[in-house]
Design a protein around this motif. Structure first.
Motif, mmCIF file in Angstrom:
data_model
loop_
_atom_site.group_PDB
_atom_site.id
_atom_site.type_symbol
_atom_site.label_atom_id
_atom_site.label_comp_id
_atom_site.label_asym_id
_atom_site.label_seq_id
_atom_site.Cartn_x
_atom_site.Cartn_y
_atom_site.Cartn_z
ATOM 1 N N ALA A 27 0.801 -1.361 -0.105
ATOM 2 C CA ALA A 27 -0.003 -0.051 0.075
ATOM 3 C C ALA A 27 1.036 1.231 -0.036
ATOM 4 O O ALA A 27 0.576 2.263 -0.405
ATOM 5 C CB ALA A 27 -1.033 -0.031 1.291
ATOM 6 N N ALA A 28 1.914 1.156 0.547
ATOM 7 C CA ALA A 28 2.932 2.269 0.616
ATOM 8 C C ALA A 28 3.695 2.614 -0.793
ATOM 9 O O ALA A 28 3.939 3.682 -0.970
ATOM 10 C CB ALA A 28 4.033 2.410 1.813
ATOM 11 N N ARG A 29 3.772 1.655 -1.487
ATOM 12 C CA ARG A 29 4.596 1.843 -2.629
ATOM 13 C C ARG A 29 3.597 2.321 -3.805
ATOM 14 O O ARG A 29 4.322 2.999 -4.540
ATOM 15 C CB ARG A 29 4.943 0.426 -3.120
ATOM 16 N N ALA A 30 2.249 2.292 -3.792
ATOM 17 C CA ALA A 30 1.557 2.732 -4.715
ATOM 18 C C ALA A 30 1.724 4.216 -5.046
ATOM 19 O O ALA A 30 1.588 4.697 -6.131
ATOM 20 C CB ALA A 30 -0.248 2.271 -4.780
ATOM 21 N N PRO A 31 1.572 5.076 -3.913
ATOM 22 C CA PRO A 31 1.597 6.501 -4.119
ATOM 23 C C PRO A 31 2.770 6.907 -4.406
ATOM 24 O O PRO A 31 3.225 7.686 -5.359
ATOM 25 C CB PRO A 31 1.285 7.172 -2.543
ATOM 26 N N PHE A 32 3.952 6.240 -4.045
ATOM 27 C CA PHE A 32 5.274 6.631 -4.479
ATOM 28 C C PHE A 32 5.507 6.258 -6.111
ATOM 29 O O PHE A 32 6.100 7.216 -6.682
ATOM 30 C CB PHE A 32 6.352 5.679 -3.942
ATOM 31 N N LEU A 34 3.044 6.421 -8.249
ATOM 32 C CA LEU A 34 2.294 7.430 -8.968
ATOM 33 C C LEU A 34 3.044 8.766 -9.060
ATOM 34 O O LEU A 34 2.955 9.472 -9.921
ATOM 35 C CB LEU A 34 0.970 7.515 -8.156
ATOM 36 N N LEU A 35 3.527 9.068 -7.675
ATOM 37 C CA LEU A 35 4.202 10.433 -7.787
ATOM 38 C C LEU A 35 5.652 10.196 -8.862
ATOM 39 O O LEU A 35 5.766 11.532 -9.717
ATOM 40 C CB LEU A 35 5.005 10.597 -6.374
#
Length: 181
Positions: A27-32, A34-35
């Protein structure tokens, strides 16, 4: 006891630094991700806009260089015309066409009012190739002289040994047109 062995010492400290196994790491990897994708896409779009602006500036620079070259060529052509008109021979020829003659010896006036030098009149041996003023204003056939005649029809007298003016160059009966007119 639970299914996990307890760690002691150095291993326990390292285990506390690592996140516990589970779905939290995904879950923490997806926003990274995307950024990073947004930053790369924005950078590519920025490079595209910058490249387009630079190429447009390059085209404008080429157009301005072309215009500068044509204006420089025109300036040089005009400068050649000015140099041709201001050359001594061209000025002399044009002055003779206008009826001017070379001047005599000059005299100079000193500040105290005395005259230095001996003035002399312009030589009369040269004849201009222009019409006399009365020939220009007289009606055709009504004047006492008949028809207008050019002033330069009489042959010039032979130059004397005391004359300081140079002999007039041989001219054709029709005036030579001034270049560019």
């Amino acid at each position: 006891m639970s299914g996990k062995p307890e760690l002691k010492g150095r291993a326990a400290r390292l285990a506390r630094l690592l996140p516990p196994a589970g779905g939290r790491g995904q879950a923490a990897r997806a926003p990274f991700v995307l950024l990073v994708v947004l930053l790369l896409g924005g950078g590519l779009i920025g490079l595209l806009v910058l490249n387009s602006a630079l190429s447009e500036g390059s085209f404008q620079l080429d157009d301005l260089k072309e215009e500068t070259k044509s204006l420089t060529d025109e300036e040089q052509a005009l400068q050649r015309d000015i140099d041709a008109y201001s050359a001594p021979r061209a000025l002399q020829r044009r002055a003779r066409e206008l009826g001017m003659v070379p001047g005599g010896d000059p005299a100079f006036l000193a500040p105290d009012g005395t005259v230095k030098g001996s003035p002399s009149a312009a030589p009369t041996g040269t004849t201009p190739l222009v019409l006399a003023p009365e020939a220009l204003t007289a009606p055709p056939g009504g004047a006492a002289t008949g028809s207008p005649t050019p002033v330069g029809t009489q042959p010039p007298p032979a130059p004397s040994a005391t004359s300081t003016a140079a002999p007039a160059p041989t001219r054709s009966p029709t005036p030579t047109p001034t270049p560019g007119r």
